[in-house]
Each structure stands twice: as C-alpha cells, then as structure tokens.
Design a protein around this motif. Structure first.
Motif, PDB file in Angstrom:
ATOM      1  N   ALA A 517       0.832  -1.206   0.000  1.00 16.99           N
ATOM      2  CA  ALA A 517       0.000   0.000   0.000  1.00 16.99           C
ATOM      3  C   ALA A 517       0.869   1.259   0.000  1.00 16.99           C
ATOM      4  CB  ALA A 517      -0.933   0.001   1.212  1.00 16.99           C
ATOM      5  N   LEU A 518       1.946   1.234   0.781  1.00 20.38           N
ATOM      6  CA  LEU A 518       2.806   2.420   0.835  1.00 20.38           C
ATOM      7  C   LEU A 518       3.536   2.618  -0.493  1.00 20.38           C
ATOM      8  CD1 LEU A 518       4.146   2.136   4.490  1.00 20.38           C
ATOM      9  CD2 LEU A 518       2.500   3.797   3.597  1.00 20.38           C
ATOM     10  N   GLN A 519       3.852   1.527  -1.165  1.00 19.74           N
ATOM     11  CA  GLN A 519       4.442   1.661  -2.506  1.00 19.74           C
ATOM     12  C   GLN A 519       3.459   2.318  -3.465  1.00 19.74           C
ATOM     13  OE1 GLN A 519       5.646  -2.289  -3.655  1.00 19.74           O
ATOM     14  NE2 GLN A 519       7.271  -2.361  -2.098  1.00 19.74           N
ATOM     15  N   VAL A 520       2.214   1.889  -3.403  1.00 24.72           N
ATOM     16  CA  VAL A 520       1.194   2.496  -4.259  1.00 24.72           C
ATOM     17  C   VAL A 520       1.031   3.977  -3.927  1.00 24.72           C
ATOM     18  CG1 VAL A 520      -1.270   2.501  -4.843  1.00 24.72           C
ATOM     19  CG2 VAL A 520      -0.036   0.327  -4.620  1.00 24.72           C
ATOM     20  N   ALA A 521       0.960   4.267  -2.626  1.00 25.11           N
ATOM     21  CA  ALA A 521       0.782   5.660  -2.200  1.00 25.11           C
ATOM     22  C   ALA A 521       1.922   6.530  -2.708  1.00 25.11           C
ATOM     23  CB  ALA A 521       0.686   5.728  -0.680  1.00 25.11           C
ATOM     24  N   GLU A 522       3.092   5.955  -2.751  1.00 23.68           N
ATOM     25  CA  GLU A 522       4.302   6.686  -3.157  1.00 23.68           C
ATOM     26  C   GLU A 522       4.166   7.263  -4.564  1.00 23.68           C
ATOM     27  OE1 GLU A 522       6.693   6.865  -0.895  1.00 23.68           O
ATOM     28  OE2 GLU A 522       8.071   8.038  -2.127  1.00 23.68           O
ATOM     29  N   ILE A 523       3.524   6.517  -5.459  1.00 19.53           N
ATOM     30  CA  ILE A 523       3.447   6.972  -6.849  1.00 19.53           C
ATOM     31  C   ILE A 523       2.061   7.506  -7.228  1.00 19.53           C
ATOM     32  CG2 ILE A 523       5.295   5.472  -7.727  1.00 19.53           C
ATOM     33  CD1 ILE A 523       3.019   3.559  -8.640  1.00 19.53           C
ATOM     34  N   GLU A 524       1.119   7.398  -6.311  1.00 20.81           N
ATOM     35  CA  GLU A 524      -0.263   7.810  -6.599  1.00 20.81           C
ATOM     36  C   GLU A 524      -0.339   9.338  -6.670  1.00 20.81           C
ATOM     37  OE1 GLU A 524      -3.450   7.790  -7.868  1.00 20.81           O
ATOM     38  OE2 GLU A 524      -3.397   5.732  -7.073  1.00 20.81           O
ATOM     39  N   GLN A 525      -1.068   9.844  -7.652  1.00 25.06           N
ATOM     40  CA  GLN A 525      -1.201  11.298  -7.819  1.00 25.06           C
ATOM     41  C   GLN A 525      -2.481  11.830  -7.167  1.00 25.06           C
ATOM     42  OE1 GLN A 525       1.303  13.215  -9.329  1.00 25.06           O
ATOM     43  NE2 GLN A 525       2.305  11.248  -9.062  1.00 25.06           N
ATOM     44  N   ARG A 526      -3.223  10.961  -6.512  1.00 21.79           N
ATOM     45  CA  ARG A 526      -4.475  11.383  -5.909  1.00 21.79           C
ATOM     46  C   ARG A 526      -4.385  11.383  -4.385  1.00 21.79           C
ATOM     47  NH1 ARG A 526      -8.213   6.960  -8.762  1.00 21.79           N
ATOM     48  NH2 ARG A 526      -6.356   5.736  -8.347  1.00 21.79           N
ATOM     49  N   LEU A 527      -5.425  11.862  -3.727  1.00 20.43           N
ATOM     50  CA  LEU A 527      -5.545  11.682  -2.288  1.00 20.43           C
ATOM     51  C   LEU A 527      -5.580  10.181  -2.026  1.00 20.43           C
ATOM     52  CD1 LEU A 527      -8.080  13.583   0.014  1.00 20.43           C
ATOM     53  CD2 LEU A 527      -7.474  11.208   0.406  1.00 20.43           C
ATOM     54  N   VAL A 528      -4.752   9.713  -1.109  1.00 17.37           N
ATOM     55  CA  VAL A 528      -4.757   8.290  -0.764  1.00 17.37           C
ATOM     56  C   VAL A 528      -5.357   8.133   0.625  1.00 17.37           C
ATOM     57  CG1 VAL A 528      -3.361   6.251  -0.282  1.00 17.37           C
ATOM     58  CG2 VAL A 528      -2.800   7.741  -2.220  1.00 17.37           C
ATOM     59  N   PHE A 529      -6.352   7.278   0.727  1.00 15.32           N
ATOM     60  CA  PHE A 529      -7.057   7.033   1.990  1.00 15.32           C
ATOM     61  C   PHE A 529      -6.813   5.576   2.343  1.00 15.32           C
ATOM     62  CE2 PHE A 529     -10.874   6.503   4.677  1.00 15.32           C
ATOM     63  CZ  PHE A 529     -10.860   7.680   5.392  1.00 15.32           C
ATOM     64  N   LEU A 530      -5.957   5.358   3.326  1.00 12.31           N
ATOM     65  CA  LEU A 530      -5.465   4.014   3.631  1.00 12.31           C
ATOM     66  C   LEU A 530      -5.986   3.566   4.993  1.00 12.31           C
ATOM     67  CD1 LEU A 530      -3.538   1.550   3.525  1.00 12.31           C
ATOM     68  CD2 LEU A 530      -1.665   3.102   4.162  1.00 12.31           C
ATOM     69  N   GLU A 531      -6.749   2.502   4.980  1.00 13.31           N
ATOM     70  CA  GLU A 531      -7.241   1.924   6.227  1.00 13.31           C
ATOM     71  C   GLU A 531      -6.279   0.828   6.669  1.00 13.31           C
ATOM     72  OE1 GLU A 531     -10.945  -0.143   5.858  1.00 13.31           O
ATOM     73  OE2 GLU A 531     -11.116  -0.535   8.016  1.00 13.31           O
ATOM     74  N   VAL A 532      -5.717   0.984   7.854  1.00 13.95           N
ATOM     75  CA  VAL A 532      -4.805  -0.023   8.399  1.00 13.95           C
ATOM     76  C   VAL A 532      -5.497  -0.684   9.576  1.00 13.95           C
ATOM     77  CG1 VAL A 532      -2.584  -0.411   9.509  1.00 13.95           C
ATOM     78  CG2 VAL A 532      -2.763   1.225   7.629  1.00 13.95           C
ATOM     79  N   GLU A 533      -5.741  -1.963   9.470  1.00 13.60           N
ATOM     80  CA  GLU A 533      -6.470  -2.664  10.523  1.00 13.60           C
ATOM     81  C   GLU A 533      -5.521  -3.210  11.575  1.00 13.60           C
ATOM     82  OE1 GLU A 533      -9.512  -5.419   9.236  1.00 13.60           O
ATOM     83  OE2 GLU A 533      -9.651  -4.330   7.337  1.00 13.60           O
ATOM     84  N   MET A 534      -5.923  -3.011  12.822  1.00 10.41           N
ATOM     85  CA  MET A 534      -5.114  -3.506  13.937  1.00 10.41           C
ATOM     86  C   MET A 534      -6.009  -4.087  15.013  1.00 10.41           C
ATOM     87  SD  MET A 534      -2.188  -0.721  14.559  1.00 10.41           S
ATOM     88  CE  MET A 534      -1.244  -0.178  13.151  1.00 10.41           C
TER      89      MET A 534
END
Lengths: 568, 568
Positions: A517-534
C-alpha cells in the motif's frame, strides 16, 4: 475611508494570511463579502466550526498566524475547543465573530443565537478564558482595537477574539497606511543579556558534556535559526520534548532522541540528565511530555531559556527573549568549543533500528506500522499524528531533515489533526502531508474530508482502525463496552464525502499489505485514503510506558510542587 | 457507603433517566464503569461531544431530564454549544465532567487537557456562562452538591455542570436513602393566586373574544394538562409561537395556527391580536418567533402567565407559577363560558389547504415538500426540523394530535436535530421519529448517523439537498460562493456509517417521486434515508416573510425597549 472589515482583513493579509477559515451565519455574512472580494484572501468554508478552528490552528502552525470567522453564540461556541487548543499549545489564531447589530446589544434585545436574557457579555466572558485578548468593535474603536488584539496574538502566540457587530462590520473607519510591524518577541534588555552571557560562559567553561532539551516555544517564537546555530557548534547533545518533535534536525549526529523523563530510551535519558550542564530551551514540562512528571533535570546544573527570561542554576535574567538566549549560548559554545563533548556516542535510540524481518502475513502492530511508514517519509514532510496510538507511535520514529510532527501533545483533543492537516496544506502547498489518525478520533471530525476533496488536496491519510478508543482501553478496563464505537465502512467514506475517482482507497492488515500500500501511495497522484487494521488492544510500546508512568504518578505524591514553573 | 459516582447515578436514575450520553476520556473512565454496571442505566457513546450534548438535549425534551458525561477541557468545551443551546431553550441537562485528580488541581499541576497554567477555575468560569449551577465535587461536599445542582436543573429547566475529579469519582460517600422529590415549579403564594384569579374573573367578564398565545414554557414547566383544560372550555382561540408548535392540539377546532407577529397568516394574527383579552402563557418574545419583534399584543388587554408570576394589564402577582396560572384561568373560563366566543371562524390557516395538483414531474419546493410530508405524519409522531428551510417549512403545516415539533427556534444551531432525534428516540421508543434537515446542517453532525445504525434505530431521515446554506442565500447575496458547501454523495452516506441492508436509501426530485418515496417509507421496516433534491434558492414562503420582516427590523428603530420582558 474603508469598511471596518476591510481594515481588519488588510491587517491580516499584511501579516501573511492568505486563507480565512470558517462557517457563514447571518451575523457574519457582510464580512464574508469582503473576504470574497479581497484580492489576496481565499475563503475556506468548513463543514462545522470546530473543524474550521482546527484548520485555522493547523494553518497558523505552519504560516505563523491563522484566521477564523464564525457567527455569534452557536458558531463561536462550537469552535471553542479548537480555540482553547490553540491557547494551550500557543498557536496564534484570530477568531472573528459576527455579532448582533450594536443597537440590538444596547437594547438588550432577545435575539436568536443568544440566551434571550439581554446579557451580551456572556460570550466575551467565555472568550476571555481561552484567548489572550478580546475586542468588541464599535465604529469608534475599531481600528485601535483591531491593531491591539492582533498584536497580542502575534506577540503572545495565543488566539484572540474579535466581536464584530453586523452593522459595525460594514461601517467606515479611517484607513491607516502605517505599516503594521510586529515582532514576535519582547525587546531584549541588553544589560541583562550581557550579564547572562557572561554567567553562561563561566557556567559552561568547565563542562565536558552539555545537553540541550528543546521545547515547542523554540518553534512558536521563531528561534529555529538560533537553535541551528547552536547545533552547528557540534558540542551539545540535543533532545526534544514531544511538543517539539521535528524542531531539531533528527539527522544531526548530535540529536539524541525524544526526552520524556523516566520513559525515555535509556541512552537519551542519560545523555540529557547526566550532562554536566543541561540547557532547556522553550520547554513546557507538562504531564504527558514528561512521562507523568518523571523528568529529573538537576536545577543546579541547568540553564533555562524561557520565553522572556533566562536563568542559570536558579539565578534569573529578566528581559532575555528565547531567541536572544539561544544566540548567547551559541556565541559561547562557538567561542570555546574545545572544552565540551563532541559527537554523541550513539546507540540505537531515535534512529531507524536494525531492519526487522517479521512474517509478511503477520498482523500489524502500531510499532511495526510506524517503522514501515517512517521509511517512506521524505525531507520537509508534514506528519500529522492524532492523539492516542497514532501520536505516541509517531514519537518513536526518526524524522527526515526538515520534517515536522504536528499533533496536540498537551491539549490532546482527538480528531484535531484531520482539519489541521487541511489548514497546514493550504499554508504551505509545497510540502507533502501525511496524516495518521485512529478510527475513534477520525469519527469526531470526519466530515472535513469533504473539504479536502472539494479543494483537490492530496494528502496521504491513514486510518488506524483498531475498533474503538484503544488509548482508553490501555488506560482502564480494556474490555469495557464504552471503549467501542460505531463500526463504519471506511472504504465507503471517501465516496460518501464526494470523491469520484479523485481518491484512492487502500487497505492493509499485514506487514506485506502495508508495504504494498505504501508503494502504491508513493506513486499515486491522488488523495490516498489508507485503512490499516489492527487489534483493538495493540498499542505502541512508548504509550504503554507513558500510561504506566502516569498512572503511577497519579497514585503517589508527586514532585510537582518543587517543579512548579512560570508559564508563559 | 457508596461511591460518589454511584450516588450521582442513583439521583439521575431516580429522576427517570435511563440513558447517559457522552464520550469516554481518561478523566471520566472510572465513572463510566458505574454507568455500565448500573442496572437501570445504559451508556450511549457518541461520535463526538457536541453530538452527545445535542442527543442529551433531545432526550431531555422528551423525558424531562438528560445526562451527559464528557472529559475535562477538550470534551466539555466541544459540548459547550450543545449545553448553551439547552440553556437558551430551557432544557435541563446534567453535564458531568471528569476532571483531573483533586491533588493535581490543588498543586496547580500542568496536566493535559488544561492550559498548563495551573488555573483550574477557567472551566467552571466558562460553565457558569451557559449553565444555571455548577459544582466542583470533593469527597466532603459530593452528596450535598449533587443534590443542590440536580435540583436547580429540574426546577429551572436549565442545564447544570458537575466537575468530578477522577479520584473523587470513586471515593466513598455516605448514601442517602431519602427520596429525592423535586417539583418543577415553585410553590404558589395562595393569597396572590386568589387575588389573581379574582382579577382575571373581572377582567374576562365582559370579553366576547379571548385569545391564548402559547409559548414553550408551558411544555418545559409541565403545564400541558392545565392548557388542555383551558382548551376544553371551548371559548378561547389558541395560537402557538414557533418554540411551542405541537403544545396545543392542532386538531382542536379552536386552534388558530402559528403566531409570529406581522408575518402570521392574517386570520391567525387577527384572532390573536384583536381579541378583547389576550392571554400569553409561558412565552418568550424573541426575534425569530415574533417575525423580528413585529408582534402587537396590546398590554392593556393582556393577561401574562409567566414562569413564576402572572400579571393582568401590567399588574403583577408574584408567586403564581405557570401551571397554577393556567389552572386559575381554566377555572374562570369553565365557570363563565357563555360570555366568550365559541368556535373559531376558521379560514385556511394552520390546516391542510385544498389539495393542489402540481405537475408530477415538477421540481419540488419546500412548501410542496412539506404539504406532502404532512399528509404522512401520524398522531404522536416526533417531528424534528433543523434550522433553515426545514424548520421554517415545518412551521406552516398542521400537526396530527399529540405530535410534537422539535427544533431550535431561538438558539438556532444548525445540525442540532440529527443527534437530538437519536436522544428523543431513546427517551420514548414508542413514538415514531421523522427528521428533516438541510444538507448544510446535516454536514455539521452527520457522523451521529453511525450511532442510529449501531443501535438499530429506525427514524425517517430526510435530507433537503439544496446545495448549500439556502437560508443564508435568502438573507444575503444568494450567488456568493461562501454559501456553497462540499458536494457529498448522500446515497453513499448510510453505507459509509455502517449500514449494510439495515438502511433504505431513497431519492426524490419531483412531486411524483416524493409521493412514491413516502409510500415506500410508510411500509419500510428499516431506517429510511431520503434525499430530496431542491433548487439552491427554493425557500418556504414563511421563511421569506420572516427574513423580510427581520431585515426591515434590523434597519429601523425597534419597539424592543418598550417590549422588554422578564426572562426566566
């Protein structure tokens, strides 16, 4: 001649403000016309007033000053917790409140947005508890009062409140062309400053180790340059309190980490506490930043640089502003560097530790999450971490050069960072923003996501979904039902708040998924909304230590009395 | 012996409270254990404190008393606007705030959720502006102080605030077994009451028409029964102010509609203003309910029944509580009914008008919407209408018997009704709830939808989507950009907040679509979330008249000075 509101806005714009936050209401509408018509100002409407206040606070932390416009009663009181937070954490926000027409007030008329008891002073009395100055504008006093309270905001680094009756907001005042030149600090007393420097020279002369503990007033009072000059001497070991994380360049070889009393990493604690001379700079030794008042900073070995004065082993020099005090120390250290310690004998603290090799499919913990996220941070990033597992996890990572951590270490109002991120991104669009916030905190202010989407802002937003108030679970009866919250479908949240293909939603539950997910976020040109479950009870180790230490503190006689300090 | 919190909760439960609203925080967690363990109390966690305060207010309007628990500083101040609204609209809510341990306060310790200046009195000073009584509990004063402030809440119909330091909340106090019997009214002065009744008898003797203008204090001070007795005499024409809509049975032949000064329907205005005797009962003649102070109620023809006293043509009788005053008037009217008017010569006002036949595909207007919705209302429904087009549209419909309208006519805080609906539904699950709220208002408090879904509540929620703050557009510069809000996808909102198949989403843009949607809602067993689309500038006619009248009032000399009234 110009309208009162024009005059007010010209003062704000003259101090660098480019965005005004708030929510419209009938008492403030004529003011908003002037905002809309102003060539250098942009109106940023929020979904509610608390969010707008948080946004103005985030803006002010980056820009040096923020502005908020609300309506009387309902609006200003909704914003109050945000303004109080700015007061507690020394953030200058000018809160402008549209008020009922002045004749209505003089007749004690029972008008809407009041208690209909004719007492229009209730609201200024409330404002007086959470702001450094208040003004009730009339056509006669408007320009004087605006100048007075705006100056208090800039100098005291605290919020102020200005009530503008609807009719007064459009009345004419004589324009003033004089430049509105406000410094943030009081002028130094040169005699006291010289005496302080001489005393510091003697005091430091025989020291073979010097530690420097940095607090947030170094940031608030614009003394980062002087701090860097000290660091360039290469002869002090610097630590930060939680409110000041990011103020010292964490890639500096002499940065020794986060100091939080007895819960600090051992090497950090020893470096700070056992130095021959301990310099504190702009610190506020509150309960959470000190691990429940567990700091041990020998007063006899201390140089304290306060906001307006400095002291050495208890002897105080009035009229030594923080920046001047830091400069004096830098001069001493640069003149006689040889006698002091040089590079800190580093252990692992405050730095990325040896790379772990966890199971790719193992569930995430806050510490594993932060280790991974920290590898993706870049220089000058603005990292926002909300109260709870987010903030206390963030304290344990190393920031890249020029990066800042923004959160509320002391006021600690959950949900603050989501709108604050919005404000900060508008204040400096050149910096990337990364927001990490728990699900319980995010629920308080989530509607502001719509404003990010509306404005086309593109932060990385991480929701730590641990199914409730995990920080409260860690404090008291983890299984109690009152820690639970409503279960939302976070994947539907961006679309609900207006995203079409403008937001990328991602989810991660394991180490491997987070890495992807962080790799995707790194190159994404949009707002990234990442849900991390714990897991609901997965906590950062630092937070466990903090809670343990504070709960012990709450149950024993504290040394608070002997540690009383002058508050700015 | 029992814990302080147990004692407090026993007092609240003894007064009929079954639900406690709020948000957990470290200073209040031990208190929540007692709530969770209490056999007769249920904890209702909200997404944030403002929403919790609104929910407690909605609960109190139905149940007679509400309770809210927040944490210090951040929590209580977030709730402040909700508590202030309860104060303005006379709704008794007991706001319990978890505070730092008492030793910390005595040492002026710089702890989190404070300003770290050692001044713990700031928060009670704020509370004093928006509550009728405040208490700072110690183990010594706890039971006395709890009894004192809870009694103030019940008697004054206003919120109160109780600060409970964390250590005090679990400390033991001696339990009191005496029954906590509080009446809502002061005791009548029998001499004054008799004198008042005799004077009223003379005053009414020659009247051939009597009008009765009903305000919200009739509801708040539990005098609906006495009001019904007056109506049963059949010889007065009754109108309501906006704050009291629903307090008079609108199916009563002598109900003459909503009185709002010069903007009332003509027949209503004439019936009220031109009667030989005008009786006002528990009214608050604030700006919005009177169409901008445009009421004309001849003081020489008036009997005014206040909360604690009554007066006739300016002669005041102290010690005549509202219910007693109403009862005295009822006695007079029942004894000598013949001399007064009988059934009101009805025109169309306040009643469903002739059935319109608009184009099925025509866009909806607020008035067309309300006409349709009103046909679907049932006896005893609770109708919630938020400030703006929703509330002012609702004022123009006829309510079924026993139905109530809940909104904030005077405090007028947008977003209030969404959480208030939640609270009211818990207060009386036997009544159906219908909520109508504009999109701008709904954005302020939308996250509480998650709590409806979590609890399985099934209201009909109507979002009037008119693309911004339509009420503000109607007041000032309709095209200005500051009226715009973020565009949400309302159809995705229920799923985002946790609905699977538990919510039915519907949308209507035309008359025919609305009729179909309301038919579906009628038989649907789930929460129905209905988005009704309207033009941004489509306003209810009543609101247009109100704004026009108020804006005129704001620009001229008002008669406010001569209309000053004693506020309870």
């Amino acid at each position: 001649m110009q309208a009162v509101t024009e005059y007010l806005l010209s003062r704000l714009a003259g101090l660098g403000i480019e965005h005004v936050f708030g929510v419209p209401g009938d008492y403030n509408l004529p003011m908003l016309d002037f905002v809309e018509d102003h060539p250098d100002l942009q109106w940023i409407g929020s979904a509610n007033e608390l969010n707008a206040a948080y946004a103005a606070d985030g803006y002010a932390r980056v820009k040096g000053l923020g502005a908020l416009v609300t309506t009387y009663g309902v609006g200003e009181l909704s914003a109050l917790n945000g303004i109080a937070g700015a007061y507690a954490e020394s953030v200058p926000v000018v809160h402008v409140v549209g008020a009922p027409p002045i004749e209505m007030q003089r007749w004690h008329a029972p008008v809407h947005h009041t208690f209909c008891d004719g007492d229009f002073d209730r609201f200024p009395r409330i404002a007086a508890q959470v702001t450094a100055a208040q003004a009730n504008l009339t056509t006669e006093n408007a320009s004087d009062e605006i100048d007075r309270v705006v100056e208090v905001a800039v100098r005291s680094r605290k919020p102020v409140q200005i009530f503008v009756p609807r009719d007064v907001s459009v009345a004419n005042v004589r324009a003033r062309n004089k430049i509105f030149n406000i410094g943030t600090s009081k002028r130094a007393d040169n005699g006291q400053l010289t005496a302080f420097r001489q005393h510091a020279e003697t005091f430091l002369a025989s020291a073979t180790s010097v530690s420097l503990l940095v607090g947030h007033f170094v940031d608030r009072y614009g003394a980062r340059k002087e701090l860097r000059w000290i660091m360039e001497s290469g002869v002090v070991w610097a630590a930060v309190l939680s409110m000041a994380k990011g103020v010292v360049d964490e890639t500096d070889p002499n940065f020794v980490g986060l100091y939080a009393g007895s819960i600090s990493d051992r090497t950090t604690r020893e470096a700070v506490e056992e130095a021959d001379v301990i310099i504190t700079a702009g610190v506020l030794l509150a309960d959470t930043p000190t691990g429940g008042f567990s700091h041990r900073l020998d007063p006899n070995r201390r140089i304290d640089l306060g906001v307006d004065d400095a002291s050495i082993a208890g002897k105080t020099y009035e009229g030594v502003p923080l920046a001047e005090g830091l400069k004096a120390i830098a001069q001493v250290l640069h003149a006689h560097p040889a006698s002091h310690a040089t590079v800190f004998r580093r252990s692992s603290n405050g730095k990325p530790q040896s790379v772990d090799r966890p199971q790719p499919d193992a569930c995430l913990t806050p510490d594993l999450f932060w280790k991974r996220l920290s590898r993706n941070l870049r220089p000058r990033d603005m990292l926002f971490a909300d109260q709870g597992t987010a903030f206390y996890g963030a304290l344990n990572i190393a920031l890249p050069a020029g990066a800042d951590l923004i959160g509320q270490a002391v006021w600690a109002s959950i949900g603050y960072t989501l709108p604050a991120t919005l404000g900060a991104m508008l204040a400096d669009p050149s910096r990337r923003a990364v927001l990490v916030i728990g699900d319980g905190a995010a629920q308080t202010t989530i509607q502001e996501l719509g404003t990010f989407i509306r404005l086309g802002l593109k932060p990385l937003i991480v929701i730590l979904n641990n199914d409730g108030y995990t920080v409260e679970r860690a404090i008291h009866r983890p299984e109690a039902a009152y820690h639970d919250i409503a279960r939302w479908n976070w994947s539907s949240i961006p679309a609900a708040f207006g995203a079409d293909d403008t937001v990328r939603f991602l989810r991660a539950q394991t180490n491997a998924e987070l890495d992807r997910a962080l790799q995707v976020a790194e190159i994404e040109q949009r707002l990234v909304f990442l849900e991390v479950e714990m897991e609901p009870q997965a906590t950062p180790k630092f937070m466990d230590r903090l809670i343990d230490s504070m709960m012990k503190g709450a149950n024993k006689s504290l040394d608070v009395r002997s540690e009383r300090q002058a508050m700015p």
